[in-house]
Write a protein that holds these residues in place. Sequence first.
Motif, PDB file in Angstrom:
ATOM      1  N   ILE B 620       0.842  -1.206   0.000  1.00 44.31           N
ATOM      2  CA  ILE B 620       0.000   0.000   0.000  1.00 44.31           C
ATOM      3  C   ILE B 620       0.875   1.253   0.000  1.00 44.31           C
ATOM      4  CG2 ILE B 620      -1.671   1.315   1.350  1.00 44.31           C
ATOM      5  CD1 ILE B 620      -2.653  -1.436   2.437  1.00 44.31           C
ATOM      6  N   LEU B 621       1.894   1.236   0.839  1.00 40.41           N
ATOM      7  CA  LEU B 621       2.772   2.401   0.934  1.00 40.41           C
ATOM      8  C   LEU B 621       3.441   2.710  -0.395  1.00 40.41           C
ATOM      9  CD1 LEU B 621       4.810   2.413   4.242  1.00 40.41           C
ATOM     10  CD2 LEU B 621       3.230   4.117   3.363  1.00 40.41           C
ATOM     11  N   VAL B 622       4.036   1.671  -0.997  1.00 37.78           N
ATOM     12  CA  VAL B 622       4.778   1.912  -2.232  1.00 37.78           C
ATOM     13  C   VAL B 622       3.844   2.358  -3.341  1.00 37.78           C
ATOM     14  CG1 VAL B 622       6.109   0.789  -4.053  1.00 37.78           C
ATOM     15  CG2 VAL B 622       6.692   0.406  -1.671  1.00 37.78           C
ATOM     16  N   SER B 623       2.691   1.742  -3.438  1.00 34.54           N
ATOM     17  CA  SER B 623       1.812   2.155  -4.538  1.00 34.54           C
ATOM     18  C   SER B 623       1.229   3.541  -4.291  1.00 34.54           C
ATOM     19  CB  SER B 623       0.706   1.123  -4.778  1.00 34.54           C
ATOM     20  OG  SER B 623       0.112   0.786  -3.561  1.00 34.54           O
ATOM     21  N   SER B 624       1.240   3.971  -3.040  1.00 36.56           N
ATOM     22  CA  SER B 624       0.691   5.302  -2.775  1.00 36.56           C
ATOM     23  C   SER B 624       1.623   6.396  -3.291  1.00 36.56           C
ATOM     24  CB  SER B 624       0.451   5.481  -1.263  1.00 36.56           C
ATOM     25  OG  SER B 624       1.685   5.629  -0.604  1.00 36.56           O
ATOM     26  N   ILE B 625       2.934   6.116  -3.372  1.00 36.95           N
ATOM     27  CA  ILE B 625       3.817   7.170  -3.849  1.00 36.95           C
ATOM     28  C   ILE B 625       4.212   6.975  -5.302  1.00 36.95           C
ATOM     29  CG2 ILE B 625       4.832   7.665  -1.580  1.00 36.95           C
ATOM     30  CD1 ILE B 625       7.309   6.055  -2.716  1.00 36.95           C
ATOM     31  N   ALA B 626       3.898   5.829  -5.861  1.00 37.56           N
ATOM     32  CA  ALA B 626       4.342   5.566  -7.229  1.00 37.56           C
ATOM     33  C   ALA B 626       3.174   5.674  -8.183  1.00 37.56           C
ATOM     34  CB  ALA B 626       4.958   4.173  -7.308  1.00 37.56           C
ATOM     35  N   LYS B 627       3.470   6.285  -9.314  1.00 36.15           N
ATOM     36  CA  LYS B 627       2.442   6.274 -10.356  1.00 36.15           C
ATOM     37  C   LYS B 627       2.602   4.954 -11.076  1.00 36.15           C
ATOM     38  CE  LYS B 627       2.265  11.167 -11.431  1.00 36.15           C
ATOM     39  NZ  LYS B 627       3.645  11.489 -11.006  1.00 36.15           N
ATOM     40  N   GLU B 628       1.712   4.065 -10.765  1.00 35.10           N
ATOM     41  CA  GLU B 628       1.903   2.703 -11.261  1.00 35.10           C
ATOM     42  C   GLU B 628       1.050   2.467 -12.487  1.00 35.10           C
ATOM     43  OE1 GLU B 628       2.175  -1.680  -9.188  1.00 35.10           O
ATOM     44  OE2 GLU B 628       1.571   0.093  -8.062  1.00 35.10           O
ATOM     45  N   ASP B 629       1.643   1.888 -13.517  1.00 38.07           N
ATOM     46  CA  ASP B 629       0.845   1.494 -14.673  1.00 38.07           C
ATOM     47  C   ASP B 629       0.335   0.094 -14.411  1.00 38.07           C
ATOM     48  OD1 ASP B 629       1.687   3.832 -15.702  1.00 38.07           O
ATOM     49  OD2 ASP B 629       3.390   2.949 -16.789  1.00 38.07           O
ATOM     50  N   PRO B 630      -0.861  -0.165 -14.812  1.00 40.22           N
ATOM     51  CA  PRO B 630      -1.348  -1.535 -14.614  1.00 40.22           C
ATOM     52  C   PRO B 630      -0.484  -2.511 -15.414  1.00 40.22           C
ATOM     53  CG  PRO B 630      -2.839  -0.280 -15.988  1.00 40.22           C
ATOM     54  CD  PRO B 630      -1.845   0.691 -15.452  1.00 40.22           C
ATOM     55  N   ILE B 631      -0.237  -3.626 -14.800  1.00 38.12           N
ATOM     56  CA  ILE B 631       0.640  -4.595 -15.459  1.00 38.12           C
ATOM     57  C   ILE B 631      -0.202  -5.822 -15.787  1.00 38.12           C
ATOM     58  CG2 ILE B 631       1.375  -5.668 -13.308  1.00 38.12           C
ATOM     59  CD1 ILE B 631       4.202  -5.711 -14.536  1.00 38.12           C
ATOM     60  N   THR B 632      -0.035  -6.328 -16.987  1.00 42.99           N
ATOM     61  CA  THR B 632      -0.887  -7.458 -17.368  1.00 42.99           C
ATOM     62  C   THR B 632      -0.185  -8.771 -17.050  1.00 42.99           C
ATOM     63  OG1 THR B 632       0.077  -7.597 -19.550  1.00 42.99           O
ATOM     64  CG2 THR B 632      -1.814  -6.125 -19.298  1.00 42.99           C
ATOM     65  N   VAL B 633      -0.994  -9.801 -17.021  1.00 41.11           N
ATOM     66  CA  VAL B 633      -0.433 -11.123 -16.728  1.00 41.11           C
ATOM     67  C   VAL B 633       0.599 -11.498 -17.778  1.00 41.11           C
ATOM     68  CG1 VAL B 633      -0.971 -13.560 -16.497  1.00 41.11           C
ATOM     69  CG2 VAL B 633      -2.513 -11.858 -15.533  1.00 41.11           C
ATOM     70  N   ASP B 634       0.303 -11.118 -19.043  1.00 38.75           N
ATOM     71  CA  ASP B 634       1.249 -11.452 -20.111  1.00 38.75           C
ATOM     72  C   ASP B 634       2.611 -10.846 -19.855  1.00 38.75           C
ATOM     73  OD1 ASP B 634      -0.615 -12.856 -21.370  1.00 38.75           O
ATOM     74  OD2 ASP B 634      -1.189 -11.293 -22.812  1.00 38.75           O
ATOM     75  N   GLU B 635       2.591  -9.610 -19.367  1.00 42.92           N
ATOM     76  CA  GLU B 635       3.871  -8.950 -19.111  1.00 42.92           C
ATOM     77  C   GLU B 635       4.641  -9.653 -18.011  1.00 42.92           C
ATOM     78  OE1 GLU B 635       3.915  -4.321 -19.744  1.00 42.92           O
ATOM     79  OE2 GLU B 635       1.990  -4.993 -18.970  1.00 42.92           O
ATOM     80  N   ILE B 636       3.904 -10.049 -16.978  1.00 39.92           N
ATOM     81  CA  ILE B 636       4.566 -10.775 -15.877  1.00 39.92           C
ATOM     82  C   ILE B 636       5.212 -12.040 -16.387  1.00 39.92           C
ATOM     83  CG2 ILE B 636       4.104 -12.158 -13.831  1.00 39.92           C
ATOM     84  CD1 ILE B 636       1.997 -10.067 -13.130  1.00 39.92           C
ATOM     85  N   ILE B 637       4.437 -12.737 -17.190  1.00 36.69           N
ATOM     86  CA  ILE B 637       4.968 -14.003 -17.688  1.00 36.69           C
ATOM     87  C   ILE B 637       6.202 -13.753 -18.533  1.00 36.69           C
ATOM     88  CG2 ILE B 637       4.464 -15.935 -19.252  1.00 36.69           C
ATOM     89  CD1 ILE B 637       1.586 -15.801 -18.152  1.00 36.69           C
ATOM     90  N   ARG B 638       6.145 -12.669 -19.318  1.00 39.72           N
ATOM     91  CA  ARG B 638       7.291 -12.356 -20.172  1.00 39.72           C
ATOM     92  C   ARG B 638       8.539 -12.078 -19.302  1.00 39.72           C
ATOM     93  NH1 ARG B 638       9.183  -7.929 -21.529  1.00 39.72           N
ATOM     94  NH2 ARG B 638       7.379  -6.716 -20.877  1.00 39.72           N
ATOM     95  N   ILE B 639       8.324 -11.243 -18.285  1.00 46.83           N
ATOM     96  CA  ILE B 639       9.469 -10.881 -17.429  1.00 46.83           C
ATOM     97  C   ILE B 639      10.042 -12.114 -16.730  1.00 46.83           C
ATOM     98  CG2 ILE B 639      10.182  -9.569 -15.412  1.00 46.83           C
ATOM     99  CD1 ILE B 639       8.002  -7.530 -16.166  1.00 46.83           C
ATOM    100  N   LEU B 640       9.133 -12.915 -16.200  1.00 47.74           N
ATOM    101  CA  LEU B 640       9.600 -14.105 -15.487  1.00 47.74           C
ATOM    102  C   LEU B 640      10.309 -15.060 -16.429  1.00 47.74           C
ATOM    103  CD1 LEU B 640       6.700 -14.829 -13.037  1.00 47.74           C
ATOM    104  CD2 LEU B 640       9.018 -14.154 -12.490  1.00 47.74           C
ATOM    105  N   LYS B 641       9.756 -15.152 -17.666  1.00 47.21           N
ATOM    106  CA  LYS B 641      10.368 -16.056 -18.646  1.00 47.21           C
ATOM    107  C   LYS B 641      11.780 -15.623 -18.950  1.00 47.21           C
ATOM    108  CE  LYS B 641       7.360 -18.876 -21.319  1.00 47.21           C
ATOM    109  NZ  LYS B 641       6.106 -18.504 -21.981  1.00 47.21           N
TER     110      LYS B 641
END
Lengths: 121, 906
Positions: B620-641
């Motif tokens: 909660i703290l970190v997202s409160s100060i960061a302008k976060e772009d929504p991240i999709t599942v595909d992106e997560i999978i790509r990064i992890l891959k």
Amino acid sequence: MANVLIADDEPNILLSLEFLMKKEGHKVFIARDGGEAYELLQHHKPDLLMLDIMMPRMNGLELCKYVKSTDGFQHSKIIILSAKGKEIDIQRGYESGADLYVAKPFSTRDLVAKVNQLLSA
Amino acid sequence: MNSLTIVVCSLLYLGLLFGIAFWAERRERTLVARQKQSLLNNPYIYALSLAVYCTAWTFYGSVGQAATQGINFLSVYIGPTLAAPLWWIVLRKIIRICKIHRITSIADFISARYGKNRGLGILVTVICVAGIIPYISIQLKATAVSFALLSGQSSATHAPSFLTDQAFYMTLLLGAFTILFGTRKLEATERHEGLVTAIAFESLVKLIAFLSVGLYVTFGLFDGPGDIFERASQQPALQASLTFGPGHSSADWFWYTLLSIPAILFLPRQFQVAVVENVEERHLNKAMWLFPLYLFLITLFVLPVAFGGKLWFGNTGLDADGYVLSLPLMTGQKGLALLAYIGGLSAATSMIIVETTALSVMISNNVVMPWLVSRPAWQLKLGNQSSRFVVYTRRLAILTLLLISYGYYRDVSDRFSLVSVGMISFAAVAQFSPAIIGGICWKNGAQAGARLGLIVGTAIWFYTLIVPTLIPVLLPESLLTDGPFGLSFLKPQALFGLNSLTPIAHSVFWSLFFNVGCYVWGSINRPQTALDHNQAILFVDVFQFNRPSENTAIWKGKVSVDALRKLLITFFGPEQSQQTLERFARRNRLIDRQSYADPGLVTFTETMLAGAIGTASARILVSSIAKEDPITVDEIIRILKTSQELMTVNKELERKSNELQQLTQQLSETNERLKQMDQQKDEFLSTITHEIRTPITSIRALTEILHDNDDVDTATRQQFLGTVIKESERLTRLINQVLDLERFESGRMRLHLEPLLLRDVIKDAVEATAQLASEKYVTVQFLANCPPTPVVADRDRLMQVLINLLSNAIKFCEPEKGHIIVRLIVEGATCKVSVCDNGAGIDPALHSLIFEKFYQVQGDHRKPKGSGLGLAITKKIIELHNGSIDVDSQPGHGSVFTFQLPLSTG
């Protein structure tokens, strides 16, 4: 006439060497291994030693070194008679103090001539 | 016993605990400077701290249970013992996850796994508090009862006011201890050196105390265990409790055992000591057998004490829960009774201390902080005091928990035995197992499923175990007998008509059944959020990602480094924050002056915060100060891959390099072998030439002499010619043997196999050497009446072997005294031929050498010499016949050469 000590563990070689030396009129002592030769040395202070290299108890090179480094043997000449005929073996023989290195098999006439040459030098 | 004495002893004991904890804390602080190992970096301390599992329930309750129900009490110790080998798989994974994600408690674990969900953290905390407070309160009760028993007061009466109740003051003292050593540091993931050392010490104290009482009862009051069981078996009531009769169902055994398996890992105090306070994963190795050993020792004397109490007191109505204390007390052993009391006290206090510490961290990090940090106004007000606020929250939580437990003890807990309340807590904690086990093994396990499973499971637990305890005070009796609104299939202790189980087993069965069902159903039917999925992969594949927090940062957005720094300063102070950031920059080779943080730094900051205030709050703290772009599942999978591919490439490289290294080694080994073979060949050649030159020398010298000297007498001439002939023969033999050997070694030797009778071959060989033997006056004995012994062999080769062995034997025998025996024996499918002589013998050190080529035993020089090849060839021939040859000999005691050949089967 000289005292000759012959050491070899092959009895048949002793047979011929003994014959040759006796025929030249030398007094011959026979040793059948290095240890026996070492004991005979002490008593008879031979003028000439004919030594095989590979003998039980004490090898020819050791005997050679002993004779050349011990008082009372300044007059003793040494011939090494060995079936080992490689450069390195001959070199080792001379390094141990041998006066002559003869490879087996040898010519009896040559050997007798060389013995006489050595003894008269 | 005088109350004052007991109070003083209790205070002294608690003072000792304070002392130990202080000492350990001080030691640790000086250790950091001296770079020495922490006291906790030790598997024995670790295993002892795990023994916080054994509470007053174990110390007093299991004797009580054994006295009434026999061996039933064992089930909760058998469960952990059976499951201990699994710790290497399950517990190690949980430890690794918690270290990497800086997880502080069981609530934090579940919350972090399922998308850092705040609600789940609160839910787990509530379940823990609700399930554990009664458990804490019975520890207080046990202490108070034992005090009363020891001081001779009637245990039934309560002090009229809490102000005169010693239990109240003890509660306060424990609160002080826990606050002092359980909330020293903000970061809950850091180890509590003093606390754990004190706990390990308490585990030792309770073990020693219980064993002492056990030994006293068994051997002091009775004549050993045999005596107790003998006498017990004469009492029908006791005898029944030793067997599985009516009243003991194996289903109960099963459910109790099963229940204790998650309890040992997921009870807040167990999670605290086993996971959060763990220093090294490999300590598990030892703990896996040390801890079951501890359980074994502490349960060893339960039955003797229980039966001893029953036999000693008869049916005087004395509570069996107190036997540990009353047995030594009533038999005049006041010192031992005091020791038992201290043991019980240590069992109770260690449980209370660790449990409240763990719960306080849960309350602060999973309930209070998430709520606080989501309110910017509050955050502003606190400013740099945030860290202090966290610590005070925990302290307040500890005091509140203890006071509630005390209240519960005064007003409610009287009605239950130690064991039943413990089992209710176990059943509550068991509700976490689907979410946790599923969470570390199943990537599709989702937040919705976990929440649904936990809620439904806990509701059933509450309905089946807690509701019945409120009857008849708060609820009507009819609920139990007829079910709510007359619906009999909803009776709390017989849901859906299941009435064959005890209440605990019944509750566990239904609650876990629905819990697992809901978890699976929810996970399958509700899609995971991106964060949920991300965490699922990081948890399940934790061993594949080394430092997921930095390398596989899953974050997309924009936040300034400065903002992150401020956030860290709020909780860790300027100095520590600066150090932490610098360490991160060094490790990741970052240039110092970046204005925007990369995903790695953001994740790192979040993990650091998680260690202090919990996963959800950090999120909660970190997202409160960061302008976060929504991240999709595909992106997560790509990064992890990508990161996984990187690791795969790394592994591949490593494998290749290993292969190369192996190849190099093989090559150099081969080279070495070739060199050796080359050297062997050289040696062989030089030996051969030497061996050939020797007879030639004789032949040449002797023939030259005969040639040059006509006057040699006949006898000498004959001798010389005879020698020449012998030496020529020797030469011929030598050349033949060399050729033989060469054929054997190159594998070109062909055997002419034919069916033979071995006996006849031996007879021929003995005849062939008879001449040689008789020349030396040596006797050769062969018993011709032995079995004919059919073999398939090459006759000539076999003769060669036998003649060789025989002539060797003759050669090494003394003339006239020599005696040689040849034996032939059949043994099963093989036959053995041995040639035994009474000659010189061979030193055992040379036994393996004599079968090598050109090895000659250096013996008496008068002996005729061989080529040194005979035995080498003999061995080859025997081996080619699928046999073997061996020698047995001692110098001076002759030799026995024995070879074996397979018998022909046709």
